[in-house]
Design an enzyme around this catalytic site. Sequence first.
Site, PDB file in Angstrom:
ATOM      1  N   ALA A  19    -109.067 -17.816  33.370  1.00 51.16           N
ATOM      2  CA  ALA A  19    -108.051 -18.036  32.293  1.00 51.16           C
ATOM      3  C   ALA A  19    -106.888 -19.114  32.802  1.00 51.16           C
ATOM      4  O   ALA A  19    -105.988 -19.370  32.235  1.00 51.16           O
ATOM      5  CB  ALA A  19    -107.327 -16.608  32.242  1.00 51.16           C
ATOM      6  N   LEU A  21    -104.430 -18.791  35.116  1.00 50.04           N
ATOM      7  CA  LEU A  21    -103.273 -18.011  34.990  1.00 50.04           C
ATOM      8  C   LEU A  21    -102.265 -18.320  36.152  1.00 50.04           C
ATOM      9  O   LEU A  21    -101.230 -18.087  36.124  1.00 50.04           O
ATOM     10  CB  LEU A  21    -103.507 -16.652  35.110  1.00 50.04           C
ATOM     11  N   SER A  22    -102.752 -19.002  37.121  1.00 47.27           N
ATOM     12  CA  SER A  22    -102.105 -19.189  38.365  1.00 47.27           C
ATOM     13  C   SER A  22    -101.527 -20.445  38.697  1.00 47.27           C
ATOM     14  O   SER A  22    -102.245 -21.307  39.460  1.00 47.27           O
ATOM     15  CB  SER A  22    -102.793 -18.665  39.727  1.00 47.27           C
ATOM     16  N   GLY A  24     -99.651 -23.407  40.330  1.00 49.20           N
ATOM     17  CA  GLY A  24     -99.630 -23.824  41.680  1.00 49.20           C
ATOM     18  C   GLY A  24    -100.633 -23.397  42.616  1.00 49.20           C
ATOM     19  O   GLY A  24    -100.895 -23.732  43.783  1.00 49.20           O
ATOM     20  N   ASN A  25    -101.740 -22.820  41.801  1.00 51.49           N
ATOM     21  CA  ASN A  25    -103.151 -22.631  42.565  1.00 51.49           C
ATOM     22  C   ASN A  25    -103.964 -23.769  41.944  1.00 51.49           C
ATOM     23  O   ASN A  25    -104.292 -23.771  40.661  1.00 51.49           O
ATOM     24  CB  ASN A  25    -103.792 -21.131  42.415  1.00 51.49           C
ATOM     25  N   HIS A 137     -99.948 -11.857  35.509  1.00 54.18           N
ATOM     26  CA  HIS A 137    -100.972 -10.980  35.552  1.00 54.18           C
ATOM     27  C   HIS A 137    -101.011 -10.346  36.714  1.00 54.18           C
ATOM     28  O   HIS A 137    -101.909  -9.395  36.804  1.00 54.18           O
ATOM     29  CB  HIS A 137    -102.140 -12.090  35.368  1.00 54.18           C
ATOM     30  N   GLU A 174     -96.051 -11.434  48.367  1.00 55.97           N
ATOM     31  CA  GLU A 174     -97.317 -11.536  47.851  1.00 55.97           C
ATOM     32  C   GLU A 174     -98.411 -10.861  48.777  1.00 55.97           C
ATOM     33  O   GLU A 174     -99.443 -11.210  48.996  1.00 55.97           O
ATOM     34  CB  GLU A 174     -97.668 -13.089  47.933  1.00 55.97           C
ATOM     35  N   HIS A 250    -100.157 -19.766  49.172  1.00 53.70           N
ATOM     36  CA  HIS A 250    -100.029 -18.731  50.153  1.00 53.70           C
ATOM     37  C   HIS A 250    -100.172 -19.362  51.547  1.00 53.70           C
ATOM     38  O   HIS A 250    -100.957 -20.537  51.757  1.00 53.70           O
ATOM     39  CB  HIS A 250    -101.005 -17.585  50.024  1.00 53.70           C
ATOM     40  N   ASP A 252    -102.049 -18.101  53.558  1.00 55.24           N
ATOM     41  CA  ASP A 252    -103.602 -18.114  54.072  1.00 55.24           C
ATOM     42  C   ASP A 252    -104.453 -19.061  53.345  1.00 55.24           C
ATOM     43  O   ASP A 252    -105.719 -19.150  53.701  1.00 55.24           O
ATOM     44  CB  ASP A 252    -104.349 -16.821  53.944  1.00 55.24           C
ATOM     45  N   ASN A 363    -111.612 -19.637  40.956  1.00 57.51           N
ATOM     46  CA  ASN A 363    -110.436 -18.948  40.309  1.00 57.51           C
ATOM     47  C   ASN A 363    -109.285 -19.077  41.517  1.00 57.51           C
ATOM     48  O   ASN A 363    -108.232 -18.522  41.413  1.00 57.51           O
ATOM     49  CB  ASN A 363    -110.805 -17.635  40.086  1.00 57.51           C
ATOM     50  N   CYS A 369    -109.012 -14.545  51.048  1.00 57.89           N
ATOM     51  CA  CYS A 369    -108.234 -13.733  49.827  1.00 57.89           C
ATOM     52  C   CYS A 369    -108.919 -12.542  49.592  1.00 57.89           C
ATOM     53  O   CYS A 369    -108.298 -11.567  48.828  1.00 57.89           O
ATOM     54  CB  CYS A 369    -108.495 -14.406  48.608  1.00 57.89           C
TER      55      CYS A 369
END
Length: 445
Positions: A19, A21-22, A24-25, A137, A174, A250, A252, A363, A369
């Site tokens: 979708a 939704l993130s 920045g990713n 989300h 996070e 993040h 990681d 995703n 992760c």
Amino acid sequence: MKHYEANFDGLVGPTHNYAGLSYGNVASLNNAAAISSPKAAAKQGLKKAKALADLGLAQGMLAPQERPDLHTLRRIGFSGTDAEVLNKAAKQAPALLRACCSASSMWTANAATVSPSADTHDGKIHFTPANLVDKLHRSIEPVTTGNILAATFNNSRYFHHHQHLPEHVSFGDEGAANHTRLCSEYGHAGIELFVYGQEATNPNAPKPKKYPARQTLEASQAIARLHQLDDESSVFIQQNPDVIDQGVFHNDVIAVGNQNVLFYHEQAFVDTQKKLAEIQDKFNGKELHFIEVPTAKVGIQDAVKSYLFNTQIVTLPNGEMAIIAPTNCQENEAVYAYLNELVTLGTPIKQVHYFDVKQSMQNGGGPACLRLRVAMNETELAAVNPNTLMNDELFNRLNLWVEKHYRDELAIDDLADPQLIVESRTALDELTQIMKLGSVYQFQK
């Protein structure tokens, strides 16, 4: 007594979808609206987890969240039967429906921050679910995350469960994606590294300009207090705001640690040399390996696209360290060349194992992760709910469960299908019986 670092991987949920939704990713945004395969995603995750168990590592699984999240949709004003709630949300607020259908809980690096008993004053393992307030989300996950963690680590003699931090951006947290631990042995007291993106209460402190800094210093300090860590076992490091603006959402995605190894990109941190000196000082002269990857060998974009740092570094039973990498690292020329060189450099990292986790990668989530690390001794490991620990029986049962309940394909429009509610709840109800979790979901109350 034996000591382990167990990895608890997130089981991919039945509504795994793309979708976008993130913010920045980069990978999440680039694959928005693509057709996903929940069945393939879940099986890829299980295969990776089983492979680590077969390497002799302690490996567990964490159950997914209930999605679609009708409880949240009802909280924001959609009423009627479950099917009517879904239909109204799809027509009136499709973006909110997509947020309430995300399977993002599979990335258990964001589930919580964990401090082992060797570091804490009361000698218990401490868990604090991440509040994940930066993304709608994910902000709806913490309560159920707490339920699942409490059902997995279900012995109060050894495990201390905290409530997530206050749900405000000043305490944006996070989880373990911004936390790593350095130690000489898993059972020895270590140094916990808390990496943050900004200071919420200091408007003059550096912060990214384009993308949000999801972790605050204030949140990291609160976790350290809750987990009863002293100053000598905590180091707070700011992530470089410039790399956040390049898609490193993040820590990681730009650094990873294991035992006495910190593997990081040259541009990962602010005041790198000063902070490395602090870590070295608090490590009390014991051997440490700082492996810095220069920009000249791997640029930020190659690191983000391949997820070079979203790999797992694990210590094998023979004492050697191995990197668990996505196959995307093999497909990136610069990264593959670097990893081939790395195993020859005389560091503790001697092997690289590649795994296909492309459904997750598309995703924006790599091998690191997908797992929550929990350092524990054999007594603590024996106190974990045994039905959550990976072995041949659980692997086979979960694969059959996925085959029975998961769709081969899921498009964004399918999220409005009322049958998806029935399928998801039926699957999760059966899963709680397989893993003996009790009633952790809203629909089971």
